[in-house]
Design a protein around this motif. Structure first.
Motif, mmCIF file in Angstrom:
data_model
loop_
_atom_site.group_PDB
_atom_site.id
_atom_site.type_symbol
_atom_site.label_atom_id
_atom_site.label_comp_id
_atom_site.label_asym_id
_atom_site.label_seq_id
_atom_site.Cartn_x
_atom_site.Cartn_y
_atom_site.Cartn_z
ATOM 1 N N LEU A 171 -9.026 -30.930 -29.135
ATOM 2 C CA LEU A 171 -7.951 -31.081 -30.110
ATOM 3 C C LEU A 171 -8.541 -31.137 -31.517
ATOM 4 C CD1 LEU A 171 -4.938 -31.528 -30.679
ATOM 5 C CD2 LEU A 171 -5.340 -33.985 -30.407
ATOM 6 N N GLU A 172 -8.114 -30.201 -32.393
ATOM 7 C CA GLU A 172 -8.656 -30.123 -33.744
ATOM 8 C C GLU A 172 -7.663 -30.555 -34.817
ATOM 9 O OE1 GLU A 172 -10.111 -26.166 -34.341
ATOM 10 O OE2 GLU A 172 -11.970 -26.558 -33.238
ATOM 11 N N ASN A 173 -6.370 -30.446 -34.526
ATOM 12 C CA ASN A 173 -5.373 -30.723 -35.549
ATOM 13 C C ASN A 173 -4.034 -30.969 -34.872
ATOM 14 O OD1 ASN A 173 -3.311 -30.155 -37.722
ATOM 15 N ND2 ASN A 173 -5.137 -29.716 -38.909
ATOM 16 N N TRP A 174 -3.186 -31.794 -35.491
ATOM 17 C CA TRP A 174 -1.796 -31.889 -35.060
ATOM 18 C C TRP A 174 -0.893 -31.845 -36.284
ATOM 19 C CZ3 TRP A 174 0.901 -35.801 -37.221
ATOM 20 C CH2 TRP A 174 0.241 -36.997 -37.538
ATOM 21 N N ARG A 175 0.348 -31.414 -36.074
ATOM 22 C CA ARG A 175 1.280 -31.199 -37.186
ATOM 23 C C ARG A 175 2.707 -31.513 -36.742
ATOM 24 N NH1 ARG A 175 0.859 -25.395 -39.857
ATOM 25 N NH2 ARG A 175 -1.041 -26.364 -40.701
ATOM 26 N N GLY A 193 12.077 -29.082 -46.231
ATOM 27 C CA GLY A 193 11.504 -29.825 -45.120
ATOM 28 C C GLY A 193 10.341 -30.689 -45.540
ATOM 29 N N TYR A 194 9.754 -31.319 -44.535
ATOM 30 C CA TYR A 194 8.632 -32.217 -44.755
ATOM 31 C C TYR A 194 7.660 -32.054 -43.596
ATOM 32 C CZ TYR A 194 6.307 -36.447 -46.502
ATOM 33 O OH TYR A 194 5.416 -37.335 -47.038
ATOM 34 N N LEU A 195 6.371 -32.062 -43.913
ATOM 35 C CA LEU A 195 5.324 -31.834 -42.906
ATOM 36 C C LEU A 195 4.253 -32.908 -43.042
ATOM 37 C CD1 LEU A 195 3.573 -28.460 -42.085
ATOM 38 C CD2 LEU A 195 2.198 -30.400 -42.828
ATOM 39 N N ILE A 196 3.796 -33.403 -41.910
ATOM 40 C CA ILE A 196 2.658 -34.322 -41.863
ATOM 41 C C ILE A 196 1.645 -33.736 -40.889
ATOM 42 C CG2 ILE A 196 1.849 -36.647 -41.320
ATOM 43 C CD1 ILE A 196 4.663 -37.657 -41.880
ATOM 44 N N GLN A 197 0.392 -33.655 -41.311
ATOM 45 C CA GLN A 197 -0.625 -33.140 -40.401
ATOM 46 C C GLN A 197 -1.926 -33.920 -40.576
ATOM 47 O OE1 GLN A 197 -1.570 -29.030 -41.125
ATOM 48 N NE2 GLN A 197 -2.497 -29.411 -43.105
ATOM 49 N N PRO A 204 -14.300 -38.273 -43.699
ATOM 50 C CA PRO A 204 -13.332 -39.024 -42.892
ATOM 51 C C PRO A 204 -12.039 -38.237 -42.694
ATOM 52 C CG PRO A 204 -13.289 -39.785 -45.150
ATOM 53 C CD PRO A 204 -14.416 -38.782 -45.070
ATOM 54 N N GLN A 205 -11.308 -38.584 -41.632
ATOM 55 C CA GLN A 205 -10.053 -37.911 -41.345
ATOM 56 C C GLN A 205 -8.978 -38.385 -42.313
ATOM 57 O OE1 GLN A 205 -9.178 -38.601 -37.222
ATOM 58 N NE2 GLN A 205 -11.083 -37.690 -36.510
ATOM 59 N N GLU A 206 -8.253 -37.429 -42.886
ATOM 60 C CA GLU A 206 -7.199 -37.752 -43.830
ATOM 61 C C GLU A 206 -5.899 -37.088 -43.416
ATOM 62 O OE1 GLU A 206 -8.305 -36.780 -47.775
ATOM 63 O OE2 GLU A 206 -9.828 -38.337 -47.929
ATOM 64 N N MET A 207 -4.805 -37.676 -43.847
ATOM 65 C CA MET A 207 -3.491 -37.131 -43.566
ATOM 66 C C MET A 207 -3.020 -36.267 -44.732
ATOM 67 S SD MET A 207 -2.645 -38.600 -40.596
ATOM 68 C CE MET A 207 -0.880 -38.802 -40.439
ATOM 69 N N ASP A 208 -2.292 -35.200 -44.402
ATOM 70 C CA ASP A 208 -1.645 -34.365 -45.406
ATOM 71 C C ASP A 208 -0.138 -34.573 -45.323
ATOM 72 O OD1 ASP A 208 -4.020 -33.193 -46.294
ATOM 73 O OD2 ASP A 208 -3.950 -31.676 -44.723
ATOM 74 N N TYR A 209 0.498 -34.724 -46.490
ATOM 75 C CA TYR A 209 1.941 -34.896 -46.580
ATOM 76 C C TYR A 209 2.463 -33.770 -47.465
ATOM 77 C CZ TYR A 209 0.753 -39.532 -44.838
ATOM 78 O OH TYR A 209 0.247 -40.565 -44.092
ATOM 79 N N VAL A 210 3.308 -32.915 -46.891
ATOM 80 C CA VAL A 210 3.651 -31.657 -47.565
ATOM 81 C C VAL A 210 5.166 -31.483 -47.630
ATOM 82 C CG1 VAL A 210 3.357 -29.149 -47.561
ATOM 83 C CG2 VAL A 210 1.523 -30.625 -46.685
ATOM 84 N N ILE A 211 5.665 -31.139 -48.806
ATOM 85 C CA ILE A 211 7.057 -30.740 -48.993
ATOM 86 C C ILE A 211 7.160 -29.238 -48.730
ATOM 87 C CG2 ILE A 211 8.946 -30.522 -50.657
ATOM 88 C CD1 ILE A 211 7.861 -33.008 -52.034
ATOM 89 N N LEU A 212 8.177 -28.832 -47.971
ATOM 90 C CA LEU A 212 8.358 -27.447 -47.595
ATOM 91 C C LEU A 212 9.595 -26.863 -48.272
ATOM 92 C CD1 LEU A 212 7.838 -27.894 -43.736
ATOM 93 C CD2 LEU A 212 6.094 -27.251 -45.418
#
Length: 219
Positions: A171-175, A193-197, A204-212
């Motif tokens: 597992l490399e990524n989830w969205r 929309g809204y996306l979190i991945q 370190p692992q970081e979260m992305d928060y994206v407006i679509l």
């Protein structure tokens, strides 16, 4: 519509709180679609992406895709993506192809969908932590609600698994995504929309928060 507005308010507050500790972005695209036959559809979609709390142009590309409906429930797809990536120091090209199949099932006002795609990188840094351009196996499950007048809402969860012989199926990524689509006319619609991945290959692992933002036109 009140419930939808409250949902986006919660998402906006979450975005504001996390923008200081994780990357916030904006992805915007325009999709031009043309039905060639009753079963074959072609799509051209240019897209731009901003990162670094929406202060930097990060990606610019276009998708050229074809979808063939095998039946009311099953479809096959192939998509080419070409464009450029900006890491703040260099701007270089990216290319990929995708081959996929999807199955959908309508249950009353709900549409359940599962999609599996194999993604192959054609150029660019294969070690680049960019889930949309590296070679991976992608699987997404989602549900769409169609019971609202002129508005459809949907949510989906997708996982990205390695196709490398060194770490097969790791597992490399989830969205996760939530989207609301409003029909503007018979051939035009707009989506927000809204996306979190989370990229599990980064340290370190970081979260992305994206407006679509998306606009679709059927030609």
């Amino acid at each position: 519509m009140t419930r939808i507005s409250l949902f986006f308010l919660v998402l906006f507050l979450a975005f504001k709180m996390n923008a200081q500790t994780a990357d916030a972005g904006l992805w915007a695209d325009v999709s031009l679609s043309r039905e060639i036959t009753d079963n074959l559809n072609l799509t051209l979609s240019p897209e731009i992406r901003l990162d670094e709390n929406m202060t930097r142009w990060a990606r610019g590309f276009f998708d050229l895709g074809a979808e063939y409906r095998v039946s009311k429930r099953v479809s096959m797809s192939a998509t080419y993506r070409g464009g450029w990536a900006n890491d703040g120091v260099h701007i270089d090209s990216r290319q990929r192809v995708q081959y996929g199949a999807s199955v959908k099932e309508k249950r009353g006002d709900f549409v359940l969908q599962y999609q599996s795609r194999v993604q192959v990188s054609l150029s660019g840094a294969t070690s680049d932590a960019d889930a949309d351009f590296v070679s991976v196996w992608r699987n997404r499950a989602g549900v769409r609600y169609t019971g609202l007048k002129r508005v459809n809402v949907s949510t989906s969860f997708e996982v990205f698994n390695s196709v490398s012989s060194y770490t097969p199926f790791a597992l490399e990524n989830w969205r996760w995504m939530f989207q609301a689509t409003r029909k503007i006319s018979k051939k035009q619609s707009a989506t927000v929309g809204y996306l979190i991945q989370r990229d599990l290959t980064e340290s370190p692992q970081e979260m992305d928060y994206v407006i679509l933002l998306s606009y679709k036109v059927d030609l």
